[in-house]
Design an enzyme around this catalytic site. Structure first.
Site, PDB file in Angstrom:
ATOM      1  N   TYR B 261      40.896  23.086  32.119  1.00  0.00           N
ATOM      2  CA  TYR B 261      42.031  23.204  31.337  1.00  0.00           C
ATOM      3  C   TYR B 261      41.963  22.224  30.036  1.00  0.00           C
ATOM      4  O   TYR B 261      42.347  22.798  28.746  1.00  0.00           O
ATOM      5  CB  TYR B 261      43.254  23.066  31.920  1.00  0.00           C
ATOM      6  CG  TYR B 261      44.526  22.964  31.225  1.00  0.00           C
ATOM      7  CD1 TYR B 261      45.303  24.191  30.911  1.00  0.00           C
ATOM      8  CD2 TYR B 261      45.033  21.598  30.829  1.00  0.00           C
ATOM      9  CE1 TYR B 261      46.277  24.126  30.086  1.00  0.00           C
ATOM     10  CE2 TYR B 261      46.126  21.796  30.017  1.00  0.00           C
ATOM     11  CZ  TYR B 261      46.963  22.757  29.685  1.00  0.00           C
ATOM     12  OH  TYR B 261      47.982  22.888  28.808  1.00  0.00           O
ATOM     13  N   ASP B 296      46.338  30.538  34.854  1.00  0.00           N
ATOM     14  CA  ASP B 296      47.439  31.418  34.194  1.00  0.00           C
ATOM     15  C   ASP B 296      47.172  31.128  32.714  1.00  0.00           C
ATOM     16  O   ASP B 296      47.721  32.039  32.043  1.00  0.00           O
ATOM     17  CB  ASP B 296      48.817  30.616  34.667  1.00  0.00           C
ATOM     18  CG  ASP B 296      48.872  29.111  34.381  1.00  0.00           C
ATOM     19  OD1 ASP B 296      48.267  28.380  35.016  1.00  0.00           O
ATOM     20  OD2 ASP B 296      49.815  28.879  33.797  1.00  0.00           O
ATOM     21  N   LYS B 368      48.582  29.443  43.695  1.00  0.00           N
ATOM     22  CA  LYS B 368      49.914  28.876  42.810  1.00  0.00           C
ATOM     23  C   LYS B 368      50.114  30.035  41.891  1.00  0.00           C
ATOM     24  O   LYS B 368      49.301  30.561  41.127  1.00  0.00           O
ATOM     25  CB  LYS B 368      49.657  27.709  42.099  1.00  0.00           C
ATOM     26  CG  LYS B 368      50.373  27.798  40.871  1.00  0.00           C
ATOM     27  CD  LYS B 368      51.201  26.595  40.965  1.00  0.00           C
ATOM     28  CE  LYS B 368      52.173  26.131  39.906  1.00  0.00           C
ATOM     29  NZ  LYS B 368      51.395  25.044  39.250  1.00  0.00           N
TER      30      LYS B 368
END
Lengths: 248, 519
Positions: B261, B296, B368
């Site tokens: 990330y 995500d 998640k």
């Protein structure tokens, strides 16, 4: 527009003309109960509402009470005297834009885009700039007429100005999505100030977009144009071309 | 609801992901970073700031770095200093903070004594972490683990004391997990701010004092609501392993922690992130902190249908990096999201298919699941409907960690009632459709099966390519999130170094040994 509308005394339409119905929801930091409901009712009445109906009140924990309220406003507004500042551009298609640019400018228009300061949200910027665009309306990257540099999120205003100079930008496009305590105003002002100080302001078209942006606010902050929610990439493209062709 | 996946293909995907990460791990094992060394300092007990406000873990690491000694590891210099000056690490750091001396100028002490000191400090740190971990595990057992999906909400006022008020209200309404979002751009700070904080933009600073304040508040309310309440923060950015360390010390339960990330979305140097994530995950694995990976984010910047396989690919890579850090799968919060354009025909079927693929590929993990953000508009009523469908997919496909969508997403940070409305929506759907998923048999070769198989196949092809060129080159090519980052660019690259022949880090080695991953 519907018949018998009194534009000098415009009121909300619920299910009858001029009934003035408005829905509200809010939270009071007191325990739920008759006293809280009365407080909510008095609060709404103090705001020029009548016929206040607390249709829902609920304990949402830790002595907070949530309300849903319908009420009738006692006020109206004179629609006739309102003048707003909106970006006015004839909407053009992609080919028309490409042709116009190469016909009049004989080169690509250089666009530098970023979200500035603390804002990490690139949703708005990407939907205007990325090839894919938004709801079937292609993004600026897809236009032959534009050379687009998308700098991404959280770019310090000073860095954006540096890049604009490096790429010889014609247009700077900034996006501000999520903000708190009006920090976006500060950041947008800072960018305009740096451009001024660097003597670049007159050489670029400065455009801002975002859900809390209006054209009026943009102009007030020293921008050329402001675009709110729901703006399509082709609208921004049309505006840029219209302005650029006019300047040249 | 069972997804029939080609077992051989699943195996192949895992094998490829392992091979891809094996190559990166070779680079990781040779290196350390400023942040890893500051982590050791913190776990040795160094905390606080000097008179200029600089955190002491930074002060000691910078002191040794400037003195040219960091290749030996901070553990050695602290131990050597403690022996020479007869001080504990905190006393030593305070003296360095007052510029009384530099650690590298202290003459080398008896090697045996210094080694002994290092081991003693490492053992003490391990014991401290174990105590916190055991206390939490015990509390979880006594108070009871809430039903899954856990309801996860965010507080983000900027003021930790205000956050406490909102968190308590959210717990009363039914939240199982409280995440305190960080102040914007904290991930780019190369230090952890100190003390309780009351000012922040778009969030509240992650500091050890703030962790403690929120932990105490949640532990206070947990017995009153009769269930354990988890606390989450963010270990991405330049202080990844340090945040893990203070989270371990203050008993946090979850950390946002992704192996890529920072590289992609914060433009942090690749090598820095890869090295940092390893130490960070060792600490999480050892402390029983559940990591939340950030897949995500990819489908916020690239198309959620066309690029669904990049989510799967990254999930597999994240899993392998976590395994390398000795992490039990139950602490792997594998990330994914509900982000498809609401105007797409059968968008719901795509979402079910993708969510079920994550669930099926990682049967022992705690996935998640993240709510819609990309197509949320100012129309809060439509947004509420989108969140309802998201909640339905989550309960149908048996997700574990469920971050609630807010009807005011894309407008402002949540108001107290936004959170309440989100929780009531989720509770309504979770209860109303509790056994919906187990009642359904998917049509063989139907849309949902075919879509999931296709995404998996595409992920395998992508992994084959990534294996061929290497993960770092694949990132340069813009494989993930359509974002390209070069190996030599990015923030924090000057904080990465190759360990010297005499490098020592007994604390990390001991954790590796206890987790069974010692190389």
């Amino acid at each position: 527009m519907i018949n018998n509308l009194d534009l000098e005394h415009l009121r909300p339409y619920g299910d009858q003309l001029n009934d003035g119905v408005i829905q509200l929801s809010f939270t009071l930091p007191v325990p739920a109960g008759a006293k809280a409901r009365e407080a909510a009712k008095r609060l709404i009445e103090s705001m020029n509402f009548s016929d206040v109906q607390i249709v829902h009140s609920e304990d949402i924990g830790e002595d907070f009470t949530f309300f849903v309220v319908y009420a009738k406003t006692t006020r109206d507004v004179n629609y006739k005297e309102i003048k707003t500042l909106e970006v006015e551009v004839p909407k053009m298609g992609m080919e028309e834009i490409n042709e116009k640019v190469f016909k009049y400018l004989k080169r690509q228009i250089v666009i530098v885009g970023a979200t500035i300061g603390s804002d990490a949200h690139t949703v708005g910027l990407d939907s205007i700039l990325n090839m894919k665009g938004y709801h079937g309306d292609s993004g600026l990257e897809r236009y032959r007429a534009f050379k687009v540099y998308n700098l991404g999120s959280q770019v310090p205003p000073i860095e954006l100005v540096k890049k604009a100079r490096e790429y010889n930008a014609d247009v700077i496009l900034v996006s501000q999505v999520v903000t708190q305590r009006d920090i976006h105003i500060k950041q947008l002002t800072e960018l305009a100030d740096i451009l001024d100080a660097e003597k670049l302001r007159d050489r670029v078209l400065l455009v801002v977009g975002g859900p809390r942006i209006t054209h009026e606010l943009a102009v007030e902050l020293g921008y050329d144009a402001g675009f709110g929610s729901g703006t399509m990439p082709s609208e921004v493209a049309s505006y840029i071309v219209e302005k650029m062709v006019k300047i040249s | 609801m069972r997804l029939e996946l080609d077992g051989e293909m699943v195996e192949r995907a895992r094998k490829l992901a392992k091979e891809v990460t094996d190559e990166v791990q070779k680079f990781i094992d040779l290196r350390s970073t400023d942040s890893v060394e500051r982590t050791v300092s913190r776990l040795f007990g160094i905390d606080g700031v000097n008179s200029e406000g600089a955190p002491l873990p930074n002060v000691v690491v910078d002191d040794v770095k400037i003195g040219g000694g960091l290749k030996r590891g901070i553990a050695y210099w602290i131990a050597n200093g403690c022996v020479a000056k007869n001080l504990d690490p905190q006393g030593l750091a305070e003296a360095v903070g007052r510029k009384e001396f530099s650690l590298v100028k202290i003459p080398p002490q008896n090697e045996g004594l210094v080694d002994q000191k290092m081991d003693e400090l490492a053992a003490k740190a391990i014991e401290k972490i174990e105590d916190v971990r055991n206390k939490r595990d015990k509390m979880l057992e006594e108070l009871g683990d809430p039903k899954k999906p856990y309801i996860y909400v965010i507080v983000a006022t900027g003021n930790i004391y205000e956050d406490v008020v909102q968190a308590r209200a959210a717990v009363r309404e039914g939240a199982d997990i409280i995440a305190v979002i960080r102040s914007t751009a904290q991930s780019l700070l190369d230090f952890i701010p100190y003390g309780p904080t009351t000012e922040g933009y778009g969030g509240t600073y992650a500091t050890q004092a703030n962790f403690k304040i929120m932990r105490e508040a949640l532990d206070d309310i947990a017995p009153k609501v009769g269930r354990y309440v988890r606390l989450t923060n963010y270990a991405s950015g330049l202080c990844m392993p340090e945040i893990s360390a203070i989270a371990a010390l203050e008993g946090l339960d979850m950390l946002l922690n992704d192996s890529m990330y920072g590289i992609l979305f914060r433009n942090i140097n690749m090598m820095r992130t890869f090295v940092d994530q390893y130490t960070s995950r060792l600490i999480c694995a050892f402390s029983h902190i559940t990591i939340n990976t950030g897949e995500d984010n990819y489908i916020k910047t690239s198309d959620p249908i066309e690029r669904a396989h990049t989510v799967t690919t990254s999930q597999l890579i994240n899993e392998q990096f976590a395994i390398k850090a000795g992490m039990d799968p139950k602490y792997m919060g594998i990330g994914h999201a509900f982000e498809i354009d609401p105007d797409v025909e059968n968008g719901f079927l795509y979402e079910v298919s993708h969510a079920l693929l994550t669930r099926t590929l990682f049967p022992y993990a705690t996935p998640k699941y993240m709510p819609p953000t990309r197509y949320m508009t100012g129309n809060i009523f439509k947004g509420y409907a989108q969140n309802t469908l998201y909640n339905l997919v989550s309960i149908m496909t048996d997700q574990s960690i469920h971050l609630l969508g807010m009807l005011t997403e894309a407008i402002h940070t949540p108001l107290v009632q936004d959170r309440y409305l989100a929780i009531s929506n989720a509770k309504y759907v979770f209860n109303n459709a509790a056994n919906f998923g187990s009642e359904i048999e998917l049509k063989k070769d139907g849309f949902i099966q075919r879509e999931a198989q296709k995404v998996l196949e595409n992920a395998v092809s992508l992994l084959e390519h990534v294996k061929e060129v290497g993960l770092m080159a694949a990132i340069e090519e813009g494989t993930f999130g359509d974002i390209s980052r070069r190996m030599d660019e990015g923030k924090g690259s000057d904080g990465v170094f190759v360990k010297g022949e005499d490098y020592s880090n007994p604390l990390i080695e001991e954790m590796e040994r206890l987790l069974g991953v010692r190389r």
